[in-house]
Design a protein around this motif. Structure first.
Motif, mmCIF file in Angstrom:
data_model
loop_
_atom_site.group_PDB
_atom_site.id
_atom_site.type_symbol
_atom_site.label_atom_id
_atom_site.label_comp_id
_atom_site.label_asym_id
_atom_site.label_seq_id
_atom_site.Cartn_x
_atom_site.Cartn_y
_atom_site.Cartn_z
ATOM 1 N N GLU A 3 41.600 73.070 30.894
ATOM 2 C CA GLU A 3 42.288 71.773 30.773
ATOM 3 C C GLU A 3 41.295 70.658 30.463
ATOM 4 O OE1 GLU A 3 45.108 68.833 33.425
ATOM 5 O OE2 GLU A 3 44.882 70.917 34.028
ATOM 6 N N ARG A 4 40.109 70.733 31.047
ATOM 7 C CA ARG A 4 39.088 69.706 30.808
ATOM 8 C C ARG A 4 38.638 69.728 29.338
ATOM 9 N NH1 ARG A 4 34.301 68.837 34.929
ATOM 10 N NH2 ARG A 4 35.369 66.941 35.420
ATOM 11 N N THR A 5 38.449 70.919 28.786
ATOM 12 C CA THR A 5 38.050 71.042 27.380
ATOM 13 C C THR A 5 39.158 70.534 26.469
ATOM 14 O OG1 THR A 5 36.738 72.991 27.948
ATOM 15 C CG2 THR A 5 37.235 72.670 25.627
ATOM 16 N N ARG A 10 41.280 66.505 22.741
ATOM 17 C CA ARG A 10 42.324 65.513 22.444
ATOM 18 C C ARG A 10 41.740 64.110 22.338
ATOM 19 N NH1 ARG A 10 46.664 66.002 26.829
ATOM 20 N NH2 ARG A 10 47.579 64.301 25.653
ATOM 21 N N LEU A 11 40.798 63.786 23.208
ATOM 22 C CA LEU A 11 40.181 62.465 23.175
ATOM 23 C C LEU A 11 39.374 62.259 21.892
ATOM 24 C CD1 LEU A 11 39.615 59.783 24.602
ATOM 25 C CD2 LEU A 11 37.674 60.889 25.723
ATOM 26 N N VAL A 12 38.633 63.274 21.472
ATOM 27 C CA VAL A 12 37.856 63.172 20.229
ATOM 28 C C VAL A 12 38.792 62.992 19.034
ATOM 29 C CG1 VAL A 12 36.352 64.468 18.665
ATOM 30 C CG2 VAL A 12 35.853 64.412 21.099
ATOM 31 N N ILE A 13 39.857 63.778 18.983
ATOM 32 C CA ILE A 13 40.827 63.648 17.887
ATOM 33 C C ILE A 13 41.471 62.270 17.912
ATOM 34 C CG2 ILE A 13 43.051 64.498 17.025
ATOM 35 C CD1 ILE A 13 42.147 67.307 17.938
ATOM 36 N N LEU A 14 41.851 61.814 19.093
ATOM 37 C CA LEU A 14 42.461 60.495 19.245
ATOM 38 C C LEU A 14 41.530 59.398 18.736
ATOM 39 C CD1 LEU A 14 44.852 58.971 21.134
ATOM 40 C CD2 LEU A 14 42.816 58.484 22.434
ATOM 41 N N LEU A 15 40.265 59.463 19.107
ATOM 42 C CA LEU A 15 39.303 58.451 18.668
ATOM 43 C C LEU A 15 39.059 58.523 17.165
ATOM 44 C CD1 LEU A 15 36.732 58.567 21.605
ATOM 45 C CD2 LEU A 15 38.394 56.762 21.100
ATOM 46 N N ALA A 16 38.988 59.720 16.615
ATOM 47 C CA ALA A 16 38.763 59.858 15.171
ATOM 48 C C ALA A 16 39.935 59.301 14.370
ATOM 49 C CB ALA A 16 38.523 61.329 14.821
ATOM 50 N N ILE A 17 41.138 59.719 14.730
ATOM 51 C CA ILE A 17 42.323 59.218 14.017
ATOM 52 C C ILE A 17 42.474 57.726 14.212
ATOM 53 C CG2 ILE A 17 44.845 59.288 13.921
ATOM 54 C CD1 ILE A 17 44.679 62.246 14.641
ATOM 55 N N GLY A 18 42.319 57.272 15.440
ATOM 56 C CA GLY A 18 42.460 55.847 15.711
ATOM 57 C C GLY A 18 41.449 55.009 14.952
ATOM 58 N N THR A 19 40.201 55.476 14.901
ATOM 59 C CA THR A 19 39.156 54.725 14.194
ATOM 60 C C THR A 19 39.426 54.675 12.701
ATOM 61 O OG1 THR A 19 37.538 55.350 15.869
ATOM 62 C CG2 THR A 19 36.676 54.607 13.762
ATOM 63 N N MET A 20 39.724 55.822 12.102
ATOM 64 C CA MET A 20 39.928 55.868 10.649
ATOM 65 C C MET A 20 41.216 55.145 10.234
ATOM 66 S SD MET A 20 37.139 57.109 9.991
ATOM 67 C CE MET A 20 37.268 57.032 8.240
ATOM 68 N N ALA A 21 42.306 55.422 10.939
ATOM 69 C CA ALA A 21 43.574 54.776 10.590
ATOM 70 C C ALA A 21 43.500 53.275 10.849
ATOM 71 C CB ALA A 21 44.719 55.402 11.384
ATOM 72 N N GLY A 22 42.870 52.906 11.966
ATOM 73 C CA GLY A 22 42.715 51.480 12.262
ATOM 74 C C GLY A 22 41.857 50.776 11.224
ATOM 75 N N ALA A 23 40.757 51.425 10.806
ATOM 76 C CA ALA A 23 39.876 50.828 9.794
ATOM 77 C C ALA A 23 40.614 50.643 8.465
ATOM 78 C CB ALA A 23 38.638 51.692 9.606
ATOM 79 N N ALA A 24 41.389 51.660 8.077
ATOM 80 C CA ALA A 24 42.146 51.548 6.822
ATOM 81 C C ALA A 24 43.203 50.447 6.912
ATOM 82 C CB ALA A 24 42.786 52.887 6.487
ATOM 83 N N ALA A 25 43.911 50.410 8.035
ATOM 84 C CA ALA A 25 44.949 49.392 8.194
ATOM 85 C C ALA A 25 44.337 47.994 8.238
ATOM 86 C CB ALA A 25 45.754 49.667 9.465
#
Length: 192
Positions: A3-5, A10-25
């Motif tokens: 569960e920890r892994t 999930r946190l890494v994916i969340l940060l990657a998507i959030g950073t890229m999508a946020g930067a584009a927006a």
């Protein structure tokens, strides 16, 4: 996978998507503002205002639902800012169905990510049921005697034993009459 892994992935994916999508927006809103005559710093201010308002309004909506407050205005503003962000993405695109679709992806991904994160409420255990009915604090309790009846009235009375020293209980602060906090059970205390 532990569960920890899984949480870390999930946190890494969340940060990657959030950073890229946020930067584009952010970039699309900035570029659209500059293309329509705004100075560069105002373009960035517009991007921050539009994109972060959607996140803030999502948090506000969650907080209001938690305490059962009206959410109509906040939900309307959230939809408005989401549409404004989406319009900025589409306005910068090539005028075709695929151009509009591809340009809308960062804004839709960013908003979907915000929605998923904000709807992931922590599970709260149910409030325990009280063992006794609520006490009406306005009524004075009846005085009852706790002295047992003597079994044999002819028995001599035992010598008096001094009562133990009284122990003062901590003071209980009650809310004003008619005010019940939503996160507290209706029973303030149980008198035994």
């Amino acid at each position: 996978m532990t569960e920890r892994t899984e949480t870390a992935v999930r946190l890494v994916i969340l940060l990657a998507i959030g950073t890229m999508a946020g930067a584009a927006a952010f970039t699309h809103v900035h570029d659209l503002s500059v293309a329509h005559g705004q100075p560069d710093w105002i373009g960035w201010a517009n991007a921050v205002a539009v994109e972060l308002m959607a996140i803030y309004l999502g948090l506000e909506l969650r907080a209001r639902r938690r305490v059962c407050r009206p959410v109509g205005l906040v939900a309307s503003l959230l939809v408005g800012f989401a549409l404004l962000s989406l319009a900025a993405q589409v306005a910068e695109a090539e005028p075709s169905v695929w151009g509009w679709t591809v340009a809308a992806v960062p804004s839709l991904a960013f908003l979907a990510l915000v929605k998923v994160v904000l709807s992931n409420a922590p599970a709260l255990p149910p409030a325990p049921e009280p063992d006794q009915p609520p006490v009406d604090w306005d009524e004075t309790p009846e005085q009852t005697t706790t002295d047992p009846e003597p079994e044999h009235p002819a028995d001599p009375v035992p010598p008096a034993v001094p009562a133990p020293a009284a122990v003062s209980a901590p003071a209980v602060i009650l809310p004003p009459r008619g005010v019940v906090q939503s996160n507290r059970p209706h029973v303030v205390g149980i008198i035994r």
